[in-house]
Design a protein around this motif. Sequence first.
Motif, mmCIF file in Angstrom:
data_model
loop_
_atom_site.group_PDB
_atom_site.id
_atom_site.type_symbol
_atom_site.label_atom_id
_atom_site.label_comp_id
_atom_site.label_asym_id
_atom_site.label_seq_id
_atom_site.Cartn_x
_atom_site.Cartn_y
_atom_site.Cartn_z
ATOM 1 N N GLY A 1 -6.886 -0.162 1.356
ATOM 2 C CA GLY A 1 -5.462 0.076 1.161
ATOM 3 C C GLY A 1 -4.514 -0.484 2.193
ATOM 4 O O GLY A 1 -3.296 -0.351 2.044
ATOM 5 N N GLN A 2 -5.012 -1.136 3.236
ATOM 6 C CA GLN A 2 -4.143 -1.594 4.315
ATOM 7 C C GLN A 2 -3.004 -2.514 3.854
ATOM 8 O O GLN A 2 -1.856 -2.324 4.260
ATOM 9 C CB GLN A 2 -4.963 -2.284 5.406
ATOM 10 C CG GLN A 2 -4.144 -2.856 6.555
ATOM 11 C CD GLN A 2 -3.559 -1.786 7.458
ATOM 12 O OE1 GLN A 2 -3.894 -0.617 7.335
ATOM 13 N NE2 GLN A 2 -2.675 -2.186 8.356
ATOM 14 N N ASP B 1 -0.414 -0.446 2.191
ATOM 15 C CA ASP B 1 0.187 0.491 3.131
ATOM 16 C C ASP B 1 1.232 -0.209 3.994
ATOM 17 O O ASP B 1 2.267 0.359 4.318
ATOM 18 C CB ASP B 1 -0.896 1.112 4.030
ATOM 19 C CG ASP B 1 -0.453 2.428 4.623
ATOM 20 O OD1 ASP B 1 0.057 3.271 3.865
ATOM 21 O OD2 ASP B 1 -0.598 2.609 5.837
ATOM 22 N N THR B 2 0.971 -1.455 4.357
ATOM 23 C CA THR B 2 1.945 -2.246 5.107
ATOM 24 C C THR B 2 3.243 -2.384 4.320
ATOM 25 O O THR B 2 4.348 -2.192 4.855
ATOM 26 C CB THR B 2 1.368 -3.642 5.410
ATOM 27 O OG1 THR B 2 0.179 -3.502 6.189
ATOM 28 C CG2 THR B 2 2.375 -4.492 6.168
ATOM 29 N N ARG C 1 4.223 -0.399 1.798
ATOM 30 C CA ARG C 1 4.814 0.937 1.604
ATOM 31 C C ARG C 1 5.672 1.360 2.781
ATOM 32 O O ARG C 1 6.811 1.828 2.610
ATOM 33 C CB ARG C 1 3.700 1.973 1.393
ATOM 34 C CG ARG C 1 4.191 3.419 1.326
ATOM 35 C CD ARG C 1 3.019 4.381 1.247
ATOM 36 N NE ARG C 1 2.293 4.493 2.496
ATOM 37 C CZ ARG C 1 2.570 5.380 3.447
ATOM 38 N NH1 ARG C 1 3.599 6.208 3.311
ATOM 39 N NH2 ARG C 1 1.855 5.435 4.552
ATOM 40 N N ILE C 2 5.159 1.194 3.989
ATOM 41 C CA ILE C 2 5.888 1.623 5.178
ATOM 42 C C ILE C 2 7.200 0.855 5.312
ATOM 43 O O ILE C 2 8.249 1.421 5.626
ATOM 44 C CB ILE C 2 5.026 1.431 6.442
ATOM 45 C CG1 ILE C 2 3.819 2.368 6.414
ATOM 46 C CG2 ILE C 2 5.854 1.673 7.700
ATOM 47 C CD1 ILE C 2 4.151 3.831 6.455
ATOM 48 N N ALA D 1 -0.306 6.821 10.503
ATOM 49 C CA ALA D 1 0.153 5.666 9.730
ATOM 50 C C ALA D 1 0.016 4.423 10.590
ATOM 51 O O ALA D 1 0.211 4.468 11.799
ATOM 52 C CB ALA D 1 1.608 5.845 9.322
ATOM 53 N N TRP E 1 -0.346 12.434 -3.883
ATOM 54 C CA TRP E 1 0.818 11.772 -3.295
ATOM 55 C C TRP E 1 2.074 12.043 -4.122
ATOM 56 O O TRP E 1 3.154 12.285 -3.578
ATOM 57 C CB TRP E 1 0.575 10.264 -3.211
ATOM 58 C CG TRP E 1 0.012 9.818 -1.909
ATOM 59 C CD1 TRP E 1 -1.274 9.445 -1.649
ATOM 60 C CD2 TRP E 1 0.703 9.715 -0.663
ATOM 61 N NE1 TRP E 1 -1.426 9.117 -0.327
ATOM 62 C CE2 TRP E 1 -0.225 9.267 0.307
ATOM 63 C CE3 TRP E 1 2.008 9.958 -0.271
ATOM 64 C CZ2 TRP E 1 0.116 9.054 1.632
ATOM 65 C CZ3 TRP E 1 2.359 9.747 1.056
ATOM 66 C CH2 TRP E 1 1.408 9.307 1.983
ATOM 67 N N THR F 1 8.406 9.558 7.464
ATOM 68 C CA THR F 1 8.426 8.189 7.961
ATOM 69 C C THR F 1 9.736 7.877 8.668
ATOM 70 O O THR F 1 9.765 7.302 9.765
ATOM 71 C CB THR F 1 8.206 7.196 6.804
ATOM 72 O OG1 THR F 1 6.903 7.432 6.240
ATOM 73 C CG2 THR F 1 8.276 5.760 7.289
ATOM 74 N N THR G 1 3.005 3.097 -3.237
ATOM 75 C CA THR G 1 2.197 4.188 -2.692
ATOM 76 C C THR G 1 1.166 4.674 -3.692
ATOM 77 O O THR G 1 0.006 4.922 -3.334
ATOM 78 C CB THR G 1 3.109 5.359 -2.282
ATOM 79 O OG1 THR G 1 3.993 4.918 -1.254
ATOM 80 C CG2 THR G 1 2.297 6.542 -1.770
ATOM 81 N N ARG H 1 -1.564 2.066 -4.040
ATOM 82 C CA ARG H 1 -2.411 2.120 -2.848
ATOM 83 C C ARG H 1 -3.292 3.359 -2.878
ATOM 84 O O ARG H 1 -4.477 3.306 -2.545
ATOM 85 C CB ARG H 1 -1.541 2.140 -1.601
ATOM 86 C CG ARG H 1 -2.317 2.435 -0.327
ATOM 87 C CD ARG H 1 -1.400 2.738 0.839
ATOM 88 N NE ARG H 1 -2.154 3.171 2.000
ATOM 89 C CZ ARG H 1 -2.521 4.427 2.236
ATOM 90 N NH1 ARG H 1 -2.214 5.385 1.371
ATOM 91 N NH2 ARG H 1 -3.204 4.730 3.313
#
Length: 281
Positions: A33-34, A37-38, A40-41, A125, A203, A214, A245, A248
């Motif tokens: 999921g990296q 996730d990048t 998403r953030i 995170a 989620w 966040t 999200t 992911r």
Amino acid sequence: MEEGLEPSVLQLSEGTRDFLAGGIGGAFGVIAGQPLDTIRIRQQQPGAGGAGARQFARAILAAEGGRSFFRGMGYPLCTAALQTAVVFQAYGIAARHLAGGQPTTALSLPQVFYAGCFAEGPAGAPGYVDPLALLASILRSEGPRGLYRGTAITCIRDFPSHGVYFAVYEACRELFEPGSRAGGSDSAAALWVAGGLAGTLSWLSVYPFDVVKTRMQAAAASQSVYAGSHAAEGAQAFFRGLTTTLGRAFLVNGAIFTAYEVAHKLLSQQAPAAAAQAREV
């Protein structure tokens, strides 16, 4: 075999197997999921606009290259593996307590939910800078208290979501492969889909809290994140990055549960085999 060495010392406890298998599952989840996730953030950051995941991916790829999707993965790889290990170990402890000495597969779904709530653990995170440099920066500007900003909202997010997480997984696993809760699963696809749906729905149940967390961790200590975000962007601010999200979450948690179940099964098989070999020595 040396005198005094009992075969039982070679056997792993249930809690240890839960911990080790959870750590393996967590590591596989980070790798899966990296990249999302990048994205998403970055989508959740104030001022990010309403661009979709594809637009963000193209922009990141054009400006920073493909390696940027995996930047900082070493840190979450370690922390997520430990976090997932603790979560699955805590869940196992709670499940065995609620089962009262009976097989944990006999738990009802509400009991699974309660055990999952107990498994709530610290969340991490991935960052986009060196973690030691970020740590030094926070300590210089805010002191030790800055490291715990967003703790309350993280607990609010994680407590119910972990209950949903395990309950949905067990329900879906049994739905896709009847009898698997009692007899184990033979289908990696069923495990992956059940785990993916568990992550997606957990989620979905608490996503706005994650956006607030966040932004709270990125904002100045004196800012009111919820009021400021709502005033500037409206209610949609708390759903930015939701599609990314959920996508992911499906990949990550499918990987986590599949790796966990496979690792746990292998560890459970190794213990009797090791004990049998010890008795033959």
